[in-house]
Design an enzyme around this catalytic site. Structure first.
Site, PDB file in Angstrom:
ATOM      1  N   GLU A  34       0.837  -1.186   0.000  1.00  0.00           N
ATOM      2  CA  GLU A  34       0.000   0.000   0.000  1.00  0.00           C
ATOM      3  C   GLU A  34       0.884   1.253   0.000  1.00  0.00           C
ATOM      4  O   GLU A  34       0.656   2.207  -0.753  1.00  0.00           O
ATOM      5  CB  GLU A  34      -0.925  -0.035   1.235  1.00  0.00           C
ATOM      6  CG  GLU A  34      -1.768   1.207   1.443  1.00  0.00           C
ATOM      7  CD  GLU A  34      -2.807   1.418   0.342  1.00  0.00           C
ATOM      8  OE1 GLU A  34      -2.897   0.564  -0.567  1.00  0.00           O
ATOM      9  OE2 GLU A  34      -3.512   2.442   0.382  1.00  0.00           O
ATOM     10  N   SER A  81      32.015  19.360  22.876  1.00  0.00           N
ATOM     11  CA  SER A  81      32.306  17.966  23.198  1.00  0.00           C
ATOM     12  C   SER A  81      32.068  17.724  24.681  1.00  0.00           C
ATOM     13  O   SER A  81      31.769  18.656  25.428  1.00  0.00           O
ATOM     14  CB  SER A  81      33.737  17.627  22.816  1.00  0.00           C
ATOM     15  OG  SER A  81      34.605  18.610  23.321  1.00  0.00           O
ATOM     16  N   LEU A  82      32.191  16.486  25.089  1.00  0.00           N
ATOM     17  CA  LEU A  82      31.933  16.103  26.478  1.00  0.00           C
ATOM     18  C   LEU A  82      33.244  15.740  27.153  1.00  0.00           C
ATOM     19  O   LEU A  82      34.125  15.154  26.529  1.00  0.00           O
ATOM     20  CB  LEU A  82      31.021  14.873  26.517  1.00  0.00           C
ATOM     21  CG  LEU A  82      29.571  15.071  26.104  1.00  0.00           C
ATOM     22  CD1 LEU A  82      28.912  13.719  25.905  1.00  0.00           C
ATOM     23  CD2 LEU A  82      28.825  15.867  27.154  1.00  0.00           C
ATOM     24  N   LYS A 123      25.560   6.907  25.209  1.00  0.00           N
ATOM     25  CA  LYS A 123      26.500   7.664  24.390  1.00  0.00           C
ATOM     26  C   LYS A 123      26.649   6.878  23.094  1.00  0.00           C
ATOM     27  O   LYS A 123      27.332   5.851  23.029  1.00  0.00           O
ATOM     28  CB  LYS A 123      27.846   7.822  25.082  1.00  0.00           C
ATOM     29  CG  LYS A 123      28.804   8.683  24.268  1.00  0.00           C
ATOM     30  CD  LYS A 123      30.007   9.107  25.073  1.00  0.00           C
ATOM     31  CE  LYS A 123      30.811  10.196  24.370  1.00  0.00           C
ATOM     32  NZ  LYS A 123      31.085   9.977  22.956  1.00  0.00           N
TER      33      LYS A 123
HETATM   34  S1  IVH Z   1      25.505  15.741  24.392  1.00  0.00           S
HETATM   35  C1  IVH Z   1      27.226  19.831  24.988  1.00  0.00           C
HETATM   36  N1  IVH Z   1      24.520  13.303  24.344  1.00  0.00           N
HETATM   37  O1  IVH Z   1      29.477  12.561  21.987  1.00  0.00           O
HETATM   38  C2  IVH Z   1      26.896  18.370  24.969  1.00  0.00           C
HETATM   39  N2  IVH Z   1      26.454  13.744  23.064  1.00  0.00           N
HETATM   40  O2  IVH Z   1      31.801  14.406  23.093  1.00  0.00           O
HETATM   41  C3  IVH Z   1      27.127  17.801  23.667  1.00  0.00           C
HETATM   42  N3  IVH Z   1      27.258  11.798  21.793  1.00  0.00           N
HETATM   43  O3  IVH Z   1      30.248  13.810  19.134  1.00  0.00           O
HETATM   44  C4  IVH Z   1      26.827  16.403  23.460  1.00  0.00           C
HETATM   45  N4  IVH Z   1      25.712  10.395  22.457  1.00  0.00           N
HETATM   46  O4  IVH Z   1      27.732  13.350  19.117  1.00  0.00           O
HETATM   47  C5  IVH Z   1      25.490  14.116  23.910  1.00  0.00           C
HETATM   48  N5  IVH Z   1      23.517  11.185  24.399  1.00  0.00           N
HETATM   49  C6  IVH Z   1      24.485  12.004  23.938  1.00  0.00           C
HETATM   50  C7  IVH Z   1      25.470  11.576  23.049  1.00  0.00           C
HETATM   51  C8  IVH Z   1      26.451  12.460  22.633  1.00  0.00           C
HETATM   52  C9  IVH Z   1      26.787  10.553  21.702  1.00  0.00           C
HETATM   53  C10 IVH Z   1      28.443  12.291  21.086  1.00  0.00           C
HETATM   54  C11 IVH Z   1      28.241  13.588  20.383  1.00  0.00           C
HETATM   55  C12 IVH Z   1      29.621  14.181  20.307  1.00  0.00           C
HETATM   56  C13 IVH Z   1      30.306  13.553  21.454  1.00  0.00           C
HETATM   57  C14 IVH Z   1      30.568  14.601  22.534  1.00  0.00           C
END
Ligand code: IVH
Length: 817
Positions: A34, A81-82, A123
């Site tokens: 469909e 970044s984290l 993550k």
């Molecule tokens: S928050 C300011 N949440 O990790 C906060 N990042 O080092 C920014 N990533 O390449 C990121 N899962 O793409 C956040 N649940 C999640 C995530 C995440 C993966 C990646 C993000 C970035 C890296 C940050």
């Protein structure tokens, strides 16, 4: 709006809803057909009226014209970044949550001692993407780039099925910037690599690389063919729409707007202790997830608190990544051994320089089988990627070829390490001496079992190689005995897997016959040892272990029960006995066919391969396996021992005479190494005057045949065929149904002179097989003298003593009543 425009809008909305139900909710409401029908209708309308196509049209998802390059996009809100929480790099680093506790402390410090709520979420191990929606419509998608400037991958992003091209719901924000991760599911990654391999294309190292490679295609039609996924994890900027005060509300809102979230894998908790408990829970679940995650992200829930905390050097103070131990690591292959499993399966195993991966130190990794090892081309000395995910057995994923130890041909010649090479002609190049070749050759399985030295066999259709030793191989003994005693085999009551494993481990039983030599003291000893071991394992004292046993049942009674079970198994049906032997490929059904066709164990034991191959549901592979089994001296000894300890397989009445299945055309067409159709086999049989002697000797038969039968082992096979056919068991024979031929059993025969077709030892074998004796001299005790041409004094003596004299035909009649 005219009708066409209305229809286009209707179809676009309908199809986007179906796609949402299918890809995001995983709950389709219409059949694929469909969807396809409506999709084609929309395609046709858009083709006729390109100006009416809506920006969120699902037809965009198939990709468009290739680009020359990606445009740059400046992020209005930078993609940061984290910071990472500590994760152990080797087993000596304690795996605790110290850095998470420090994070919590810092956060509370930054909030003047207030305890914040935290959100914890996966993550994702993919690529960060920022999606821009204007009035609900996706207008731009950009990669992270350096965090400030990324690349415009809008065309490619539009091909991702679970990304909404238009947001769902009313009261949509006028501007929305969504942050999230593009990734490839493990299953889609495996399928993609399988296809790459089939097309002789480069393999992707992991799902992350595959996702990156797919997203960075200038031709979005290629991206469209790769199955990518998007998970949203935050909102960078919003104008209009819902008022949001918490991160968890952001997630809920994103879900409402049509984005996929990792449901069940995130949550909001009041303190760090509960956050850590959820982290542990997720680390257990990690291997089963459909995608790869490399840790969990912990975020302060309140957006106001986030703002208070702010950023330090491009990373938020309100969030932290708590990584899992890496599932992959690099190490070096020190050796490749083989392991023999309980079923005889032979598996190559890489011995590795110890490496910390997936939370443990790994020293061995499976290479699965020879084919797989060669396909990955794993060699000694190679640097390899090892992987250990969850509790799965560590495996070698791939070789880092750049690091393979090499040497020049000149060096090889001097140390002779790479011997294999010299089987191939060396190219007559000037530089050949300096050409680099691998230091170690391609991997091959050994030919013999490292445990019992039996041959390692591999059937063409199977990847797995096996040790042919069966019960002769220590590694397979317990398994063989468990099978032997099992309900459908010898059905030994009271002798279960646990007891057998103990008997084998304590070396009290090696072969089948040993079971029948067990006695009460031996069984008691076994139980005592087993209890001691169990007590030691449980950290109890030995006397405690014995006491528990004594309470349950008296050890004597226990042993006697087992012995009674063993004793009761001594007269198995022939089929059960054959099944119990554990002959490869002989299952219950085949064992029954054999018993029904041959009637006695002796007949089965001496049946040549072509005879077996004539039986219904026994092919050449099975026939070969059976004759191979019975031909091995160790197996013969094992069966004879079983008979010697009093096991008597019960003869079975033959339902159909063997001659019904074993016709010359059939058995001739099933000779090993001689391919011929049944029709041609019948012609060959006629040409040979329907007799095996001519097949063996006639030089007028065709050249292929002569060549085959001139091989000594083939001639021997024909001789055994002749012998077998001459005394082929049939239904009418007393010898088979009663087990004994009364006219022959116990009688004494003397052979003299030359018989017309039978050699003397053949005649003797047949008489003995029927229970008769053959003696060298004639006396009053002689029952029959079998006389052929040029019989001399023995015949005279027989006549003198009045002993019955038979010719060959009469002997055959006696043997086959
Ligand atoms: S928050 C300011 N949440 O990790 C906060 N990042 O080092 C920014 N990533 O390449 C990121 N899962 O793409 C956040 N649940 C999640 C995530 C995440 C993966 C990646 C993000 C970035 C890296 C940050």
């Amino acid at each position: 709006m005219n009708n066409t425009a209305r229809r286009i809008q209707e179809l676009t909305e309908q199809l986007n809803r179906y796609a949402y139900e299918y890809y995001t909710l995983d709950a389709p409401t219409v059949p694929d057909a469909e969807y396809d029908r409506l999709f084609r209708e929309l395609e046709a309308l858009e083709a006729a009226h390109p100006d009416l196509r809506l920006p969120e049209s699902p037809t965009q998802r198939v990709g468009g014209m290739p680009l020359d390059g990606f445009e740059s996009v400046r992020h209005t809100v930078p993609m940061l970044s984290l910071n990472n929480a500590f994760s152990p790099q080797d087993e000596n680093d304690a795996f605790d949550h110290a850095e998470m506790l420090a994070f919590d402390e810092r956060v509370r410090g930054g909030l003047s001692g207030v305890q914040p709520e935290y959100v914890i979420e996966p993550k994702f191990d993919g690529l960060a993407i920022s999606l821009l929606y204007r009035n609900g419509v996706l207008v731009q998608a950009a990669t992270r780039g350096d965090g400030t400037t990324g690349e415009d991958v809008t065309q490619n992003i539009k091909t991702i099925a679970n990304i909404p091209l238009k947001l769902r719901g009313d009261n949509l924000p006028s501007l929305l910037e969504v942050r999230g991760e593009v990734l490839m599911l493990k299953a889609d990654f495996a399928a993609l690599n399988e296809k790459q391999a089939a097309d002789n294309q480069k393999l992707f190292a992991n799902p992350r690389n595959a996702a990156a490679g797919s997203l960075r295609q200038l031709d979005s039609r290629i991206t469209a063919k790769r199955r990518l996924h998007f998970f949203a994890y935050g909102i960078a900027h919003i104008e209009g729409g819902a008022r949001l005060e918490e991160h968890i509300q952001e997630l809920a809102y994103l879900s409402e707007l049509g984005f996929s979230l990792p449901h069940g894998q995130f949550g909001v908790f009041p303190n760090i202790a509960e956050i850590l408990a959820f982290y542990e829970h997720m680390s257990q679940k990690r291997p089963e997830l459909p995608y790869e995650i490399d840790g969990m992200v912990v975020k302060v829930n309140s957006l106001a608190q986030q703002e208070t905390l702010g950023f330090v050097s491009r990373a938020p103070r309100w969030a932290i990544a708590h990584k899992f131990p890496a599932e992959e690591a690099l190490t070096v292959v020190e050796a490749i051994d083989v392991q023999v499993g309980r079923t005889g399966a032979v598996t190559p195993v890489a011995r590795l320089q110890p490496v910390f991966v997936g939370g443990v130190t790994v020293t061995n990794a499976t290479l699965h089988n020879e084919g797989e090892t060669q396909r990955k081309d794993v060699r000694v000395g190679d640097t390899v990627v090892v992987r250990r995910a969850g509790d799965v057995i560590p495996e070698v994923v791939r070789v880092v070829f750049e690091r393979r130890p090499m040497q020049t041909i000149a060096e090889t010649v001097s140390d002779g390490l790479q011997k294999d090479l010299f089987a191939e002609p060396v190219r007559p190049s000037e530089n050949v001496q300096n050409e680099q070749i691998p230091l170690y050759p391609q991997y091959r399985l050994p030919e013999h079992c490292p445990i019992c030295a039996s041959e390692i066999e591999r059937e063409e259709s199977e990847a797995v190689a096996r040790c042919s030793g069966g019960m002769l191989c220590q590694a397979q003994r317990a398994q063989g005995l468990i099978h032997f005693a099992s309900r459908k085999a010898m059905d030994i009551d009271g002798l279960g897997q646990r007891q057998i494993e103990q008997l084998v481990a304590q070396n009290l039983v090696q072969h089948f016959a040993d079971l029948y030599r067990l006695d009460v003291p031996t069984l008691q000893l076994m139980k005592e040892n087993a209890d001691k071991e169990q007590a030691a394992d449980a950290g109890e004292t030995v006397s405690d272990g014995l006491k528990t046993t004594a309470k349950k049942q008296s050890p004597t009674k226990w042993a006697e029960n087992i012995l009674a079970g063993i004793e009761a198994s001594k007269q198995p049906e022939l089929a059960r006995f054959l099944f119990a032997l554990g002959i490869r490929h002989v299952g219950e059904r085949t064992a029954k066919s054999l018993a029904q066709a041959f009637g006695t164990l002796e007949n089965v034991r001496r049946a040549p391969e072509p005879v077996l191959a004539c039986l219904p549901d026994i092919g050449t592979v099975v026939a070969r396996s059976i004759t191979h089994f019975f031909a091995q001296p160790e197996q013969q000894a094992m069966i004879d021992e079983l008979l010697a300890v009093g096991v008597v397989p019960q003869n079975q009445t033959i339902s159909l005479p063997l001659s019904q299945y074993v016709t010359p055309a059939k058995w001739l067409s099933r000779l090993p190494g001689f391919k011929i159709s049944e029709t041609k086999a019948a012609a060959l049989w006629d040409l040979a005057g329907k007799n095996i002697d001519s097949l063996l000797n006639d030089n007028a038969l065709n050249a292929d045949w002569q060549q085959w039968r001139n091989q000594p082992e083939n001639a021997a096979l024909l001789l055994s065929m002749r012998q077998f056919l001459e005394q082929m068991p049939s239904e009418n024979k007393a010898s088979v149904s009663d087990g004994l031929n009364q006219a022959v059993a116990g009688k004494t025969f003397v052979l003299t002179g030359t018989l017309p077709t039978l050699k003397r030892d053949e005649a003797q074998a047949m008489i003995e097989a029927a229970g008769g004796k053959v003696s060298g001299s004639v006396s009053k005790k002689t029952d029959y003298v079998v006389a052929g041409e040029a019989a001399g004094s023995k015949l005279e003596k027989a006549n003198a003593l009045g002993v019955a004299v038979l010719d060959e035909a009469q002997l055959m009649a006696l043997l086959n009543p």
